[in-house]
Design a protein around this motif. Structure first.
Motif, mmCIF file in Angstrom:
data_model
loop_
_atom_site.group_PDB
_atom_site.id
_atom_site.type_symbol
_atom_site.label_atom_id
_atom_site.label_comp_id
_atom_site.label_asym_id
_atom_site.label_seq_id
_atom_site.Cartn_x
_atom_site.Cartn_y
_atom_site.Cartn_z
ATOM 1 N N ASN A 140 0.838 -1.207 0.000
ATOM 2 C CA ASN A 140 0.000 0.000 0.000
ATOM 3 C C ASN A 140 0.867 1.249 0.000
ATOM 4 O O ASN A 140 0.529 2.263 0.616
ATOM 5 C CB ASN A 140 -0.943 0.011 1.213
ATOM 6 C CG ASN A 140 -1.970 -1.107 1.150
ATOM 7 O OD1 ASN A 140 -2.655 -1.268 0.145
ATOM 8 N ND2 ASN A 140 -2.068 -1.883 2.217
ATOM 9 N N ALA A 141 1.997 1.172 -0.696
ATOM 10 C CA ALA A 141 2.964 2.268 -0.723
ATOM 11 C C ALA A 141 3.197 2.688 -2.166
ATOM 12 O O ALA A 141 4.062 2.131 -2.858
ATOM 13 C CB ALA A 141 4.279 1.825 -0.073
ATOM 14 N N ASN A 142 2.403 3.643 -2.610
ATOM 15 C CA ASN A 142 2.459 4.121 -3.995
ATOM 16 C C ASN A 142 3.310 5.391 -4.034
ATOM 17 O O ASN A 142 2.841 6.476 -3.674
ATOM 18 C CB ASN A 142 1.047 4.380 -4.515
ATOM 19 C CG ASN A 142 1.002 4.529 -6.021
ATOM 20 O OD1 ASN A 142 2.038 4.609 -6.682
ATOM 21 N ND2 ASN A 142 -0.194 4.569 -6.570
ATOM 22 N N ILE A 143 4.557 5.234 -4.455
ATOM 23 C CA ILE A 143 5.472 6.374 -4.457
ATOM 24 C C ILE A 143 4.941 7.466 -5.381
ATOM 25 O O ILE A 143 4.601 7.221 -6.531
ATOM 26 C CB ILE A 143 6.879 5.950 -4.929
ATOM 27 C CG1 ILE A 143 7.436 4.827 -4.029
ATOM 28 C CG2 ILE A 143 7.822 7.143 -4.927
ATOM 29 C CD1 ILE A 143 7.711 5.237 -2.612
ATOM 30 N N GLY A 144 4.885 8.684 -4.856
ATOM 31 C CA GLY A 144 4.380 9.804 -5.630
ATOM 32 C C GLY A 144 2.893 10.014 -5.480
ATOM 33 O O GLY A 144 2.344 11.004 -5.990
ATOM 34 N N VAL A 145 2.213 9.093 -4.788
ATOM 35 C CA VAL A 145 0.767 9.212 -4.570
ATOM 36 C C VAL A 145 0.483 9.292 -3.077
ATOM 37 O O VAL A 145 0.183 10.365 -2.545
ATOM 38 C CB VAL A 145 -0.002 8.047 -5.230
ATOM 39 C CG1 VAL A 145 -1.506 8.191 -4.973
ATOM 40 C CG2 VAL A 145 0.271 8.027 -6.735
ATOM 41 N N ASN A 146 0.611 8.144 -2.371
ATOM 42 C CA ASN A 146 0.393 8.194 -0.922
ATOM 43 C C ASN A 146 1.702 8.097 -0.131
ATOM 44 O O ASN A 146 1.697 8.107 1.093
ATOM 45 C CB ASN A 146 -0.585 7.104 -0.474
ATOM 46 C CG ASN A 146 -0.026 5.710 -0.664
ATOM 47 O OD1 ASN A 146 0.891 5.495 -1.443
ATOM 48 N ND2 ASN A 146 -0.588 4.740 0.043
ATOM 49 N N VAL A 147 2.822 7.969 -0.839
ATOM 50 C CA VAL A 147 4.150 8.027 -0.221
ATOM 51 C C VAL A 147 4.947 9.067 -0.996
ATOM 52 O O VAL A 147 5.066 8.985 -2.225
ATOM 53 C CB VAL A 147 4.876 6.666 -0.278
ATOM 54 C CG1 VAL A 147 6.296 6.804 0.280
ATOM 55 C CG2 VAL A 147 4.101 5.604 0.488
ATOM 56 N N SER A 148 5.473 10.046 -0.305
ATOM 57 C CA SER A 148 6.193 11.131 -0.965
ATOM 58 C C SER A 148 7.403 10.607 -1.725
ATOM 59 O O SER A 148 8.117 9.703 -1.262
ATOM 60 C CB SER A 148 6.653 12.161 0.070
ATOM 61 O OG SER A 148 7.512 13.120 -0.530
ATOM 62 N N VAL A 149 7.626 11.191 -2.892
ATOM 63 C CA VAL A 149 8.786 10.802 -3.690
ATOM 64 C C VAL A 149 10.078 11.140 -2.944
ATOM 65 O O VAL A 149 11.140 10.551 -3.210
ATOM 66 C CB VAL A 149 8.732 11.490 -5.071
ATOM 67 C CG1 VAL A 149 9.049 12.975 -4.949
ATOM 68 C CG2 VAL A 149 9.670 10.824 -6.059
ATOM 69 N N ASP A 150 10.011 12.076 -2.008
ATOM 70 C CA ASP A 150 11.188 12.429 -1.212
ATOM 71 C C ASP A 150 11.678 11.266 -0.364
ATOM 72 O O ASP A 150 12.838 11.257 0.076
ATOM 73 C CB ASP A 150 10.882 13.618 -0.300
ATOM 74 C CG ASP A 150 10.696 14.919 -1.084
ATOM 75 O OD1 ASP A 150 11.211 15.003 -2.221
ATOM 76 O OD2 ASP A 150 10.017 15.829 -0.563
ATOM 77 N N LYS A 151 10.807 10.298 -0.130
ATOM 78 C CA LYS A 151 11.208 9.112 0.632
ATOM 79 C C LYS A 151 12.383 8.406 -0.038
ATOM 80 O O LYS A 151 13.249 7.827 0.648
ATOM 81 C CB LYS A 151 10.009 8.153 0.739
ATOM 82 C CG LYS A 151 10.267 6.879 1.539
ATOM 83 C CD LYS A 151 10.442 7.164 3.007
ATOM 84 C CE LYS A 151 10.597 5.868 3.810
ATOM 85 N NZ LYS A 151 10.823 6.139 5.245
ATOM 86 N N LEU A 152 12.427 8.458 -1.363
ATOM 87 C CA LEU A 152 13.500 7.773 -2.087
ATOM 88 C C LEU A 152 14.861 8.413 -1.851
ATOM 89 O O LEU A 152 15.897 7.775 -2.062
ATOM 90 C CB LEU A 152 13.179 7.755 -3.584
ATOM 91 C CG LEU A 152 11.887 7.039 -3.992
ATOM 92 C CD1 LEU A 152 11.714 7.064 -5.501
ATOM 93 C CD2 LEU A 152 11.880 5.589 -3.485
ATOM 94 N N LYS A 153 14.863 9.674 -1.403
ATOM 95 C CA LYS A 153 16.136 10.344 -1.146
ATOM 96 C C LYS A 153 16.867 9.773 0.063
ATOM 97 O O LYS A 153 18.055 10.055 0.262
ATOM 98 C CB LYS A 153 15.886 11.846 -0.951
ATOM 99 C CG LYS A 153 15.345 12.551 -2.188
ATOM 100 C CD LYS A 153 15.078 14.026 -1.921
ATOM 101 C CE LYS A 153 14.501 14.721 -3.152
ATOM 102 N NZ LYS A 153 14.196 16.162 -2.895
ATOM 103 N N GLU A 154 16.157 8.984 0.854
ATOM 104 C CA GLU A 154 16.780 8.370 2.025
ATOM 105 C C GLU A 154 17.676 7.200 1.663
ATOM 106 O O GLU A 154 18.414 6.696 2.513
ATOM 107 C CB GLU A 154 15.694 7.891 3.000
ATOM 108 C CG GLU A 154 14.778 9.002 3.499
ATOM 109 C CD GLU A 154 13.651 8.471 4.373
ATOM 110 O OE1 GLU A 154 13.681 7.253 4.694
ATOM 111 O OE2 GLU A 154 12.755 9.248 4.726
ATOM 112 N N PHE A 155 17.609 6.763 0.395
ATOM 113 C CA PHE A 155 18.352 5.574 -0.027
ATOM 114 C C PHE A 155 19.552 5.968 -0.888
ATOM 115 O O PHE A 155 19.537 6.979 -1.584
ATOM 116 C CB PHE A 155 17.428 4.643 -0.810
ATOM 117 C CG PHE A 155 16.279 4.109 0.002
ATOM 118 C CD1 PHE A 155 16.393 2.883 0.649
ATOM 119 C CD2 PHE A 155 15.100 4.827 0.140
ATOM 120 C CE1 PHE A 155 15.345 2.375 1.413
ATOM 121 C CE2 PHE A 155 14.043 4.330 0.903
ATOM 122 C CZ PHE A 155 14.174 3.106 1.542
#
Length: 487
Positions: A213-228
């Motif tokens: 249930n983690a749709n990047i850019g929809v219900n999960v911010s694309v900024d989350k990917l910057k943590e990796f």
């Protein structure tokens, strides 16, 4: 390899299918395995053919003569180790792959090819049965983190390979369960979902983290990917091709994947049964002659459709291999699936012109015209409509199985990624790297709609290059997939 002269002693045999009248009563897999003795005989048919072209036919480069030899000798554990050395998920390919390896089999020149796909399935199923398939944790952790977006076969393969290299891997999946197209896009009668679940349990035990249930850019911010430290995009080519003709908004015209997905979800959640697009008692027309169209046919028959008709705009392929696709290339050849055998009126060279609606906006028929293809050397083939061949087909449901035009645009736009001329995310097979250095892509999202075996191959190759990017070099296996017969 195999038994000396075994290909002359033993005929090709495959799994036995449950009778049509019985298997259409449910959504379970319907094949019965051969006896172990017969399975070993099938392994014995593999020839000592000098140059095993099956390797080139397989995008994964599976060591087919090697594992066939082990099956012939009854060395199933060794066969499993050989198979797993190139293929992370033979339980998927052994059920769903169209087996380009078999089309490149040397024996296939003079006889029925070796039954490679069935043998793959038998090897991995015996591995699970015997408890040989266990989690393999990495020897050390690098401290590097990788996000994998999408949990289809490309994403799962990339995740497992990167985890084996010691990186901390998190897989993001927008659906409520892991598996991507394998989970909800493939009907249960072709792949029961327990097959996915047992493999996911292995991957979780190996240390991979899954977030559903983690749709990047929809219900999960694309900024989350910057943590990796690195990102691998494996979201697939999910933008369905439309048919923009008069009446396309009729109630009763649906995209194939909507039909298939809702049906599969309802099998595991009774609360969703009301959302199923029921074909019971309906006259169904499936537009599109590929695997997705075939899946719609099989699902409609299980619903109890009154009739199922299939349209294909291309000519009917020949039953035998065409001279245009000589061995060992993938052949232009008629394919009859198990779903076709369950009941379907197949029609070729048909172009749909209009969906007919009643006063309530409901589909009641569609109009077609017969076509032919005009071939002009050096130019694209031209579609010519044949005058006087117009026809109206009464129907209640139409499923559009016209393929996909590429990945959805939300994520590449948010990440400022370049696209290629086919609207896929641009990345070369030389390193699978996008225009953003720490973002990579693999599978259908990079190459366009393709096969599961290609997705696994792409995930494995991308993992090698991500590992090399993070660490300076990589010991993960790398196979040059640029010159394969299936490319």
């Amino acid at each position: 390899m195999g038994e000396l002269g075994g290909f002359k002693k033993y005929d090709r045999k495959q799994e036995i299918n449950t009778a049509v009248k019985d298997r259409v009563q449910n959504f379970k897999e319907f094949t019965s395995p051969l006896s172990v003795a017969e399975q070993q005989k099938q392994g014995s048919r593999c020839m000592d053919c000098g140059i095993p072209f099956c390797h080139s036919g397989c995008p994964l480069g599976n060591l087919i003569p090697d594992f066939n030899d082990m099956v012939h000798k009854g060395e199933w554990k060794k066969a499993l180790d050989i198979l797993h050395s190139t293929n992370n998920f033979p339980e998927f390919t052994g059920r769903l792959c169209p087996a380009p390896c078999e089309k490149a089999c040397v024996l296939g020149i003079i006889d029925q090819p070796v039954s490679i796909e069935n043998t793959e399935k038998y090897i991995v199923e015996k591995g699970f049965e015997k408890g040989w398939i266990k989690p393999k944790l990495p020897n050390y952790r690098t401290g590097k983190s990788v996000a994998v977006v999408g949990s289809g076969p490309a994403g799962l393969a990339a995740a497992q390979q990167l985890n084996r290299a010691g990186h901390l891997v998190t897989v993001f999946e927008r659906e409520d369960e892991v598996g991507g197209l394998l989970r909800y896009g493939i009907p249960n009668f072709k792949l029961e979902k327990e097959v996915i679940d047992r493999r996911i349990q292995i991957l979780e035990a190996e240390g991979i983290t899954f977030k559903t249930n983690a749709n990047i850019g929809v219900n999960v911010s694309v900024d989350k990917l910057k943590e990796f430290d690195a990102v691998v995009l494996c979201g697939g080519a999910t933008k369905a091709r439309a048919l923009n003709i008069p009446g396309s908004d009729a109630k009763g015209v649906h995209q194939a994947m909507d039909f298939l997905t809702k049906q599969t979800k309802a099998l595991f959640n009774s609360d969703l049964e009301s959302e199923v697009i029921s074909a019971k008692g309906k006259n169904v027309i499936v537009i599109g002659g590929g695997d997705t169209g075939s899946d719609c046919i099989g699902t409609s028959n299980r619903h109890g459709a009154n009739s199922v008709t299939n349209f294909e705009i291309m000519p009917k392929p020949p039953k035998a291999r065409s001279v245009q696709t000589p061995w060992p290339f993938w052949p232009l050849q008629l394919k009859t699936s198990s779903s076709h055998e369950e009941g379907c009126d197949r029609n070729w060279l048909i172009n749909t012109k209009e969906f007919v609606k009643n006063d309530k906006g409901e589909l009641i028929a569609l109009k077609t015209v017969e076509v032919e293809w005009k071939i002009i050397p050096g130019e694209r083939p031209q579609l010519i409509e044949i005058e006087g061949t117009e026809k109206t087909w009464p129907c209640d449901l139409v499923f559009l199985a016209l393929g996909f035009t590429g990945p959805e645009k939300t994520l590449p736009e948010l990440l400022n990624l370049d696209l290629d001329f086919r609207s896929n995310i641009k990345a070369s097979t030389s390193n699978y790297q996008t225009n953003i250095p720490n973002i990579f892509t693999a599978g259908d999202m990079r190459r366009g709609q393709s096969l599961i075996v290609w997705a696994i191959s792409e995930g494995r190759q991308a993992a090698h290059h991500v590992d090399a990017y993070l660490m300076g070099s990589s010991s993960l296996p790398l196979k040059d997939s640029n010159d394969l017969l299936t490319a």
